[in-house]
Design a protein around this motif. Structure first.
Motif, PDB file in Angstrom:
ATOM      1  N   ASP A 278       0.870  -1.172   0.000  1.00 59.54           N
ATOM      2  CA  ASP A 278       0.000   0.000   0.000  1.00 59.54           C
ATOM      3  C   ASP A 278       0.910   1.226   0.000  1.00 59.54           C
ATOM      4  O   ASP A 278       1.556   1.537   1.008  1.00 59.54           O
ATOM      5  CB  ASP A 278      -0.898  -0.015   1.240  1.00 59.54           C
ATOM      6  CG  ASP A 278      -1.676   1.282   1.412  1.00 59.54           C
ATOM      7  OD1 ASP A 278      -1.795   2.047   0.431  1.00 59.54           O
ATOM      8  OD2 ASP A 278      -2.122   1.539   2.548  1.00 59.54           O
ATOM      9  N   ARG A 279       0.980   1.933  -1.120  1.00 59.99           N
ATOM     10  CA  ARG A 279       1.936   3.039  -1.241  1.00 59.99           C
ATOM     11  C   ARG A 279       1.651   4.164  -0.259  1.00 59.99           C
ATOM     12  O   ARG A 279       2.565   4.782   0.286  1.00 59.99           O
ATOM     13  CB  ARG A 279       1.930   3.553  -2.680  1.00 59.99           C
ATOM     14  CG  ARG A 279       2.553   2.556  -3.647  1.00 59.99           C
ATOM     15  CD  ARG A 279       2.394   2.977  -5.091  1.00 59.99           C
ATOM     16  NE  ARG A 279       2.927   1.956  -5.981  1.00 59.99           N
ATOM     17  CZ  ARG A 279       2.581   1.833  -7.262  1.00 59.99           C
ATOM     18  NH1 ARG A 279       1.699   2.674  -7.789  1.00 59.99           N
ATOM     19  NH2 ARG A 279       3.125   0.884  -8.003  1.00 59.99           N
ATOM     20  N   ALA A 280       0.344   4.422  -0.029  1.00 61.44           N
ATOM     21  CA  ALA A 280      -0.004   5.491   0.904  1.00 61.44           C
ATOM     22  C   ALA A 280       0.444   5.109   2.318  1.00 61.44           C
ATOM     23  O   ALA A 280       1.003   5.921   3.068  1.00 61.44           O
ATOM     24  CB  ALA A 280      -1.494   5.771   0.879  1.00 61.44           C
ATOM     25  N   GLY A 281       0.173   3.852   2.695  1.00 57.34           N
ATOM     26  CA  GLY A 281       0.606   3.405   4.017  1.00 57.34           C
ATOM     27  C   GLY A 281       2.123   3.375   4.127  1.00 57.34           C
ATOM     28  O   GLY A 281       2.692   3.713   5.181  1.00 57.34           O
ATOM     29  N   LEU A 282       2.779   2.971   3.047  1.00 50.78           N
ATOM     30  CA  LEU A 282       4.242   2.955   3.036  1.00 50.78           C
ATOM     31  C   LEU A 282       4.794   4.368   3.225  1.00 50.78           C
ATOM     32  O   LEU A 282       5.710   4.597   4.030  1.00 50.78           O
ATOM     33  CB  LEU A 282       4.742   2.356   1.720  1.00 50.78           C
ATOM     34  CG  LEU A 282       6.258   2.386   1.493  1.00 50.78           C
ATOM     35  CD1 LEU A 282       6.977   1.551   2.544  1.00 50.78           C
ATOM     36  CD2 LEU A 282       6.583   1.869   0.074  1.00 50.78           C
ATOM     37  N   ALA A 283       4.220   5.323   2.482  1.00 52.06           N
ATOM     38  CA  ALA A 283       4.678   6.707   2.585  1.00 52.06           C
ATOM     39  C   ALA A 283       4.493   7.228   4.009  1.00 52.06           C
ATOM     40  O   ALA A 283       5.362   7.919   4.560  1.00 52.06           O
ATOM     41  CB  ALA A 283       3.938   7.592   1.588  1.00 52.06           C
ATOM     42  N   ARG A 284       3.375   6.893   4.616  1.00 51.87           N
ATOM     43  CA  ARG A 284       3.116   7.336   5.981  1.00 51.87           C
ATOM     44  C   ARG A 284       4.141   6.737   6.949  1.00 51.87           C
ATOM     45  O   ARG A 284       4.656   7.425   7.836  1.00 51.87           O
ATOM     46  CB  ARG A 284       1.705   6.935   6.385  1.00 51.87           C
ATOM     47  CG  ARG A 284       1.285   7.449   7.763  1.00 51.87           C
ATOM     48  CD  ARG A 284      -0.222   7.291   7.985  1.00 51.87           C
ATOM     49  NE  ARG A 284      -0.675   5.930   7.765  1.00 51.87           N
ATOM     50  CZ  ARG A 284      -1.385   5.533   6.685  1.00 51.87           C
ATOM     51  NH1 ARG A 284      -1.719   6.404   5.744  1.00 51.87           N
ATOM     52  NH2 ARG A 284      -1.771   4.276   6.555  1.00 51.87           N
ATOM     53  N   SER A 285       4.455   5.483   6.757  1.00 53.99           N
ATOM     54  CA  SER A 285       5.451   4.830   7.626  1.00 53.99           C
ATOM     55  C   SER A 285       6.830   5.472   7.462  1.00 53.99           C
ATOM     56  O   SER A 285       7.566   5.667   8.448  1.00 53.99           O
ATOM     57  CB  SER A 285       5.533   3.336   7.291  1.00 53.99           C
ATOM     58  OG  SER A 285       4.326   2.679   7.593  1.00 53.99           O
ATOM     59  N   VAL A 286       7.180   5.795   6.233  1.00 50.51           N
ATOM     60  CA  VAL A 286       8.485   6.431   5.981  1.00 50.51           C
ATOM     61  C   VAL A 286       8.533   7.807   6.638  1.00 50.51           C
ATOM     62  O   VAL A 286       9.526   8.181   7.273  1.00 50.51           O
ATOM     63  CB  VAL A 286       8.767   6.523   4.472  1.00 50.51           C
ATOM     64  CG1 VAL A 286      10.058   7.314   4.218  1.00 50.51           C
ATOM     65  CG2 VAL A 286       8.868   5.128   3.860  1.00 50.51           C
ATOM     66  N   ARG A 287       7.435   8.561   6.480  1.00 49.69           N
ATOM     67  CA  ARG A 287       7.391   9.889   7.116  1.00 49.69           C
ATOM     68  C   ARG A 287       7.504   9.766   8.633  1.00 49.69           C
ATOM     69  O   ARG A 287       8.227  10.527   9.286  1.00 49.69           O
ATOM     70  CB  ARG A 287       6.093  10.618   6.753  1.00 49.69           C
ATOM     71  CG  ARG A 287       5.973  11.006   5.300  1.00 49.69           C
ATOM     72  CD  ARG A 287       4.873  12.052   5.111  1.00 49.69           C
ATOM     73  NE  ARG A 287       3.601  11.646   5.671  1.00 49.69           N
ATOM     74  CZ  ARG A 287       2.650  10.985   5.027  1.00 49.69           C
ATOM     75  NH1 ARG A 287       2.849  10.630   3.748  1.00 49.69           N
ATOM     76  NH2 ARG A 287       1.500  10.670   5.607  1.00 49.69           N
ATOM     77  N   ASP A 288       6.790   8.817   9.198  1.00 52.50           N
ATOM     78  CA  ASP A 288       6.822   8.638  10.650  1.00 52.50           C
ATOM     79  C   ASP A 288       8.226   8.242  11.124  1.00 52.50           C
ATOM     80  O   ASP A 288       8.696   8.716  12.170  1.00 52.50           O
ATOM     81  CB  ASP A 288       5.817   7.559  11.067  1.00 52.50           C
ATOM     82  CG  ASP A 288       4.379   8.013  10.871  1.00 52.50           C
ATOM     83  OD1 ASP A 288       4.160   9.239  10.691  1.00 52.50           O
ATOM     84  OD2 ASP A 288       3.483   7.137  10.893  1.00 52.50           O
ATOM     85  N   MET A 289       8.849   7.369  10.359  1.00 55.71           N
ATOM     86  CA  MET A 289      10.202   6.943  10.735  1.00 55.71           C
ATOM     87  C   MET A 289      11.175   8.120  10.709  1.00 55.71           C
ATOM     88  O   MET A 289      11.988   8.308  11.614  1.00 55.71           O
ATOM     89  CB  MET A 289      10.679   5.838   9.774  1.00 55.71           C
ATOM     90  CG  MET A 289      12.118   5.370  10.033  1.00 55.71           C
ATOM     91  SD  MET A 289      12.407   4.776  11.728  1.00 55.71           S
ATOM     92  CE  MET A 289      11.236   3.424  11.777  1.00 55.71           C
ATOM     93  N   ARG A 290      11.065   8.957   9.681  1.00 57.98           N
ATOM     94  CA  ARG A 290      11.976  10.119   9.591  1.00 57.98           C
ATOM     95  C   ARG A 290      11.714  11.094  10.728  1.00 57.98           C
ATOM     96  O   ARG A 290      12.663  11.652  11.318  1.00 57.98           O
ATOM     97  CB  ARG A 290      11.788  10.828   8.245  1.00 57.98           C
ATOM     98  CG  ARG A 290      12.767  11.990   8.044  1.00 57.98           C
ATOM     99  CD  ARG A 290      14.192  11.488   7.966  1.00 57.98           C
ATOM    100  NE  ARG A 290      15.168  12.555   7.829  1.00 57.98           N
ATOM    101  CZ  ARG A 290      15.880  13.064   8.820  1.00 57.98           C
ATOM    102  NH1 ARG A 290      15.696  12.612  10.061  1.00 57.98           N
ATOM    103  NH2 ARG A 290      16.767  14.010   8.608  1.00 57.98           N
ATOM    104  N   ALA A 291      10.466  11.284  11.058  1.00 52.27           N
ATOM    105  CA  ALA A 291      10.135  12.200  12.156  1.00 52.27           C
ATOM    106  C   ALA A 291      10.670  11.676  13.482  1.00 52.27           C
ATOM    107  O   ALA A 291      11.151  12.440  14.332  1.00 52.27           O
ATOM    108  CB  ALA A 291       8.627  12.393  12.227  1.00 52.27           C
ATOM    109  N   LEU A 292      10.603  10.353  13.665  1.00 55.58           N
ATOM    110  CA  LEU A 292      11.097   9.753  14.903  1.00 55.58           C
ATOM    111  C   LEU A 292      12.611   9.962  15.025  1.00 55.58           C
ATOM    112  O   LEU A 292      13.113  10.328  16.089  1.00 55.58           O
ATOM    113  CB  LEU A 292      10.759   8.273  14.928  1.00 55.58           C
ATOM    114  CG  LEU A 292      11.264   7.492  16.161  1.00 55.58           C
ATOM    115  CD1 LEU A 292      10.648   8.050  17.436  1.00 55.58           C
ATOM    116  CD2 LEU A 292      10.951   6.007  15.999  1.00 55.58           C
ATOM    117  N   VAL A 293      13.324   9.716  13.921  1.00 57.86           N
ATOM    118  CA  VAL A 293      14.782   9.909  13.949  1.00 57.86           C
ATOM    119  C   VAL A 293      15.119  11.367  14.257  1.00 57.86           C
ATOM    120  O   VAL A 293      16.006  11.672  15.052  1.00 57.86           O
ATOM    121  CB  VAL A 293      15.404   9.479  12.608  1.00 57.86           C
ATOM    122  CG1 VAL A 293      16.877   9.863  12.569  1.00 57.86           C
ATOM    123  CG2 VAL A 293      15.225   7.992  12.381  1.00 57.86           C
TER     124      VAL A 293
END
Length: 996
Positions: A847-862
């Motif tokens: 799911d590209r939208a879910g993938l994009a959200r996960s990537v954004r969340d990961m970057r924000a966490l870092v």
């Protein structure tokens, strides 16, 4: 009565003297010469001043009437020398006595006055006053005997030295008596406080040789016996340091009565890091280990002058083996040769300009005569005791008597020495200054020429030029062969303890901002402050190499920083002879090493610890096989070879890796490699090292536990090694995967292990082998947190568990990391299975939208955990390399078919493929590619040049400039602005692409 004439009674020609009166006659009667008169105005003032002196003293007036040359001598003093004019007025009451009596008697009385001042003085102030008044009397008496031609240079210097001896001894006795009164010391003989006191004061230099010049500093060294008769509980070092400091103050502090002598304590062992008073054991230890040839020359002239004279004499006796070597030592001769060639290296030296010429340090000066004598004393005096004297003229005669120099050389150099010392005294009489430089102002130069007895500056210049060329001729015959010790830049002199002004100017011209720091650093090398260059051979080589080294450092962007880096390296190295010898023999290596010191301290550190890595730079393969990255793997394998033990393997692996990494870094530094190519090279090296280490560990493990039948192991690299973008300092992100035959789960050795235990222990040994520090350092830091279940999981993962975890349990960020993973070592069949699983996992639909959200969340966490950093932190800064990697990993997982053909999945490769296939607009793709190129290049340069965190506030400006230039920017400020702009662009594209 006659009051003196403009020219006075002069010899017919410059330098010619009249017949002297008998030695027993008074000073005035024995005058045979006098300074020539000055200009009309100066002579009017001089006559008026002399008339004033004569007016109140009938005896003086009558004496001068009978002694016209003495009258002219006084007129010359008044006309040309303000200091002597003041001394005449201050000592007016003694003037007649000085002129009427033999100068030897008057001088003995003045010396006795100084020597006995300690007995009469009630306190330090009284002592200081008495010594200063005696000093003025001595200065006036010696000047009159000198200017009147009554005493020659030998007698003048002996008289000045005798007074210095008396003054120093008087001050020392006063202080020792004071210490005894305070109960600090028990003096064996209170009437002679120095005897048995445990403290020795030695005179060196011109004082030690009894060759003191008119306004000379005095060189003294203070040593003490740790067993000195002090009050119980007192620490001798602290007490005698305070003694020495007070002694120096008594002698050199300027009061209303002037001063006695300026005191120089810098001829003691390593004056930059030792106290002003040194224990005898410490002094012996120093001279036995790091004593230098110029110090041997200095100690030729040493003698006890005060304190415990027997203790001082005993010290000098014990020091004889250091000063005088019985047999010819060719290393020492080479070092003396190097010292000689350091003295002067200025081009155009045949032209001797009169104005401003330094008669001591200049070409053909006093220093060259003294060095001419001292070098031969050092070489031959070990076997010839008659060559161990302190006085220059005596030793010229001895060298001739022994056949080492001709009678012509003896006579010409002796005459030159007398002439130059005469000029030196005249210069210092003018203002009581420690100077050897002729005036630069034309009028002052004319006045000085007449004061020195010449009719004009032209005649003075002719005499000086003849003398200097004579000295040069003989001086040049010493050690004629040998490489020059400097570039065309100018003088480079680092012997002794004081800064040579010409050397400081040369260093500025070369490019150093802090030349005084440079000279202190280099002297510190010779004093043995760096263990790597304490050996005689190392100091010999560094002496010869220093000028070329400084010239090479001067061509770097930050010469001062480069020298400081070299000094730090010397502080870390066990020995430097190998490195110094290599640099001395190859100019290309010297220039490269200078560049490394200035702009790549990390690589310079590798050279400092392993000088042999420089061999690779002069190997033709350095440039010839640069296009073949596989040559690095071959280099590693060849260097590791067939070690006899596992411990030997560990050392060889580190040496081979360090050599290969140095070559890759040096190729990047010299422009052979672009930064991305260097990253590939560092990765190939790591691949080879991991493969060799795994093979070595397997051999060791199988010897203990046998083989696990039907099993295999593979090492998979993630992160920068996985994408072949390793930097000079990257950690290795590794995962160990194994498989085995469930029907035969145990190994077949003498100590069988189950496969799971077998491979977990094997993995632990592999990590240890890669990370453990040995005597050759460490290889890499290894991070295994990307294995299934991270820190909670087993060190090694069974293949089926790995595949199952990636399909069912792994989180998005783990698949992002997997998109750059590749197997770098191990069983080929298992590697193919692992690679197939990786491709299957990455290629699964998402799911590209879910993938994009996960990537954004990961970057924000870092970003939350690591913080938002400035643009120089190209990895973690918002819009930096992490943003680029996350964009590329998102694209790889969202559209896996578009990148299936990629050999590796670094961000730049993904952006190029995505743009080509229309997944990114052309402008966005180009912007991301440009950003990846810039940020990757900057990171590679940062990691190549600096060890540890890269903080632009603390990194050397030259390093920042080098990085800026490497990416096409004029300076660090422009690069910082470009980085900020680039990061802003990337952050904007990150938000756009990952909007879902």
């Amino acid at each position: 009565m006659t009051k003196g004439r403009s020219g006075g009674r002069q010899p017919a020609k410059d330098g010619e003297q009249r017949q002297a009166a008998p030695d027993g006659a008074g000073l005035a009667a024995r005058c045979v010469t006098a300074p020539k008169g000055g200009d009309a105005a100066a002579m009017r003032q001089a006559r008026a001043a002399l008339a004033e002196l004569r007016r109140g003293d009938a005896a003086l007036d009558a004496l001068l009437e009978r002694s016209p040359l003495a009258c002219d001598m006084l007129l010359g003093m008044l006309a040309h020398a303000p200091f002597l004019a003041r001394a005449l007025r201050a000592q007016a009451a003694r003037l007649h006595a000085f002129l009427a009596a033999p100068p030897e008697e008057s001088h003995a009385a003045v010396v006795a006055e100084a020597a006995g001042a300690w007995r009469e003085a009630s306190d330090q102030a009284a002592l200081m006053k008495a010594l200063r008044r005696a000093r003025i009397a001595n200065a006036l008496l010696v000047a009159m005997a000198d200017l009147g031609g009554v005493w020659d240079v030998v007698e003048v210097t002996r008289a000045l030295s005798a007074f210095a001896d008396a003054a120093v001894a008087s001050a020392a006795r006063f202080l020792l008596r004071d210490m005894a009164r305070q109960g600090q010391i028990v003096l064996p003989d209170p009437d002679d406080p120095g005897r048995g006191c445990g403290l020795a004061i030695l005179g060196l230099g011109k004082l030690g040789a009894r060759e003191l010049n008119y306004s000379s500093d005095i060189d003294i060294v203070v040593f003490y016996d740790p067993e000195a008769p002090l009050k119980e509980g007192l620490e001798p070092g602290r007490l005698f340091v305070r003694f020495t400091q007070t002694l120096a103050r008594i002698l050199q502090e300027r009061t209303g009565d002037g001063y006695v002598f300026r005191v120089d304590l810098r001829l003691r062992p390593d004056p930059g890091s030792t106290a002003v008073a040194i224990s005898l054991p410490a002094a012996f230890a120093y001279y036995e280990t790091v004593g230098q040839n110029w110090e041997r020359a200095a100690w030729i002239k040493a003698r006890p002058i005060a304190g415990d004279m027997e203790l001082g004499a005993g010290f000098l006796k014990e020091l004889r083996p250091f000063i005088w070597r019985k047999y010819f030592d060719f290393a020492a001769i080479a070092d003396i040769h190097a010292m000689k060639r350091q003295i002067h290296v200025v081009k155009g030296h045949d032209q001797i300009a009169l104005a401003g010429h330094d008669i001591k340090l200049g070409r053909g000066g006093i220093r060259e005569i003294e060095f001419f004598v001292q070098t031969q004393q050092l070489v031959f005096g070990g076997r010839r005791e008659n060559l161990r004297g302190a006085r220059t003229l005596d030793m010229l005669a001895a060298l001739c008597a022994d056949g080492w120099i001709s009678a012509k050389a003896r006579d010409q150099l002796s005459g030159a020495y007398r002439f130059l010392r005469m000029l030196e005294h005249r210069l210092q009489m003018v203002h009581d200054e420690q100077t050897q430089r002729l005036p630069e102002d034309g009028e002052r130069l004319r006045s000085f020429a007449r004061f020195a007895g010449f009719a004009s500056t032209r005649s003075l210049g002719a005499a000086l030029t003849r003398t200097a060329r004579t000295v040069q001729h003989h001086y040049a015959l010493l050690f004629e062969e040998g490489p020059a010790l400097a570039s065309d830049a100018g003088s480079l002199v680092f012997t002794g303890t004081s800064d040579d002004p010409a050397t400081l100017e040369t260093l500025r011209r070369i490019g150093f901002r802090e030349p005084a720091t440079v000279t202190e650093t280099i002297r510190g090398w010779h004093f043995g402050r760096r263990p790597a260059i304490t050996s005689a051979r190392a100091r010999e080589v560094i002496t010869e190499l220093t000028p070329a080294l400084l010239a090479a450092l001067g061509r770097t962007a930050d010469p001062d920083g480069a020298l400081a880096a070299l000094d730090r390296a010397f502080g870390q190295m066990p020995a430097a002879v190998e490195l110094l010898s290599m640099l001395r023999s190859n100019e290309r290596l010297l220039n490269l090493f200078a560049d490394l010191l200035g702009t790549a301290p990390r690589l310079a550190d590798i050279v400092a610890r392993r000088p042999h890595v420089l061999d690779a730079v002069i190997d033709p393969a350095f440039a010839e096989d640069a296009g073949d990255l596989a040559s690095f793997a071959a280099r590693v394998r060849a260097h590791v070879g067939q070690p006899a033990s596992f411990e030997e393997f560990l050392d060889r692996a580190r040496d081979s890796a360090r050599l290969a990494q140095f070559v890759a870094g040096a190729r990047m530094l010299t422009g052979i490699y672009a930064p991305d190519r260097a990253g590939q090279a560092f990765s190939v090296i790591a691949d080879a090292v991991i493969a060799e280490t795994l093979a070595a560990v397997l051999r060791e493990f199988r010897a203990d536990h046998g083989e696990a039948p039907g099993a295999g192991v593979a090492v998979m690299a993630y992160g920068r090694l996985g994408s072949k973008q390793l930097t000079a300092s990257s950690d290795l992100d590794l995962v160990v995967i194994y498989d085995f035959d469930p029907d035969r789960p145990e190994s077949d050795g003498a100590r069988p292990l189950h496969a799971s235990v077998y491979y977990n222990r094997l993995a632990q040994r592999l990590v240890t082998a890669l990370t453990v520090p040995t005597r050759r350092g460490r290889l890499y830091e290894v991070d295994m947190r990307l294995r299934p279940d991270g820190r909670k999981g087993a060190v090694a993962t069974q293949y089926a568990a790995f595949a199952r975890y990636q399909v069912t349990d792994a989180e998005t960020w783990e698949h992002m990391a997997l998109s750059r993973a590749r197997v770098v070592a191990g069983d080929a069949a298992l590697a193919r299975r692992v690679d197939a699983t990786v491709r299957e996992v990455i290629g699964a639909p998402r799911d590209r939208a879910g993938l994009a959200r996960s990537v954004r969340d990961m970057r924000a966490l870092v970003e939350k955990e690591k913080g938002a950093r400035g643009p120089w932190d190209v990895k973690l800064a918002p819009g930096g390399l992490m943003d680029l990697d996350f964009i590329a990993q998102y694209l790889s997982l969202a559209w896996p078919q578009a990148f299936a053909a990629l050999e590796r999945r670094c961000a730049a490769a993904v952006f190029a493929a995505a743009t080509e296939q229309g997944l990114l607009p052309e402008a966005d793709g180009r912007a991301l590619l440009d950003a990846a190129g810039l940020l990757e290049a900057v990171l590679q340069w940062q990691r190549l040049t600096v060890t540890g965190d890269f903080d632009p506030k603390t990194v050397a400006p030259a390093v920042l400039q080098r990085i800026a230039g490497a990416v096409g920017e004029p300076d660090a400020r422009a690069l910082e602005a470009r980085l900020a702009e680039t990061c802003d662009t990337v952050r904007g594209l990150f938000r756009t692409i990952l909007a879902g």
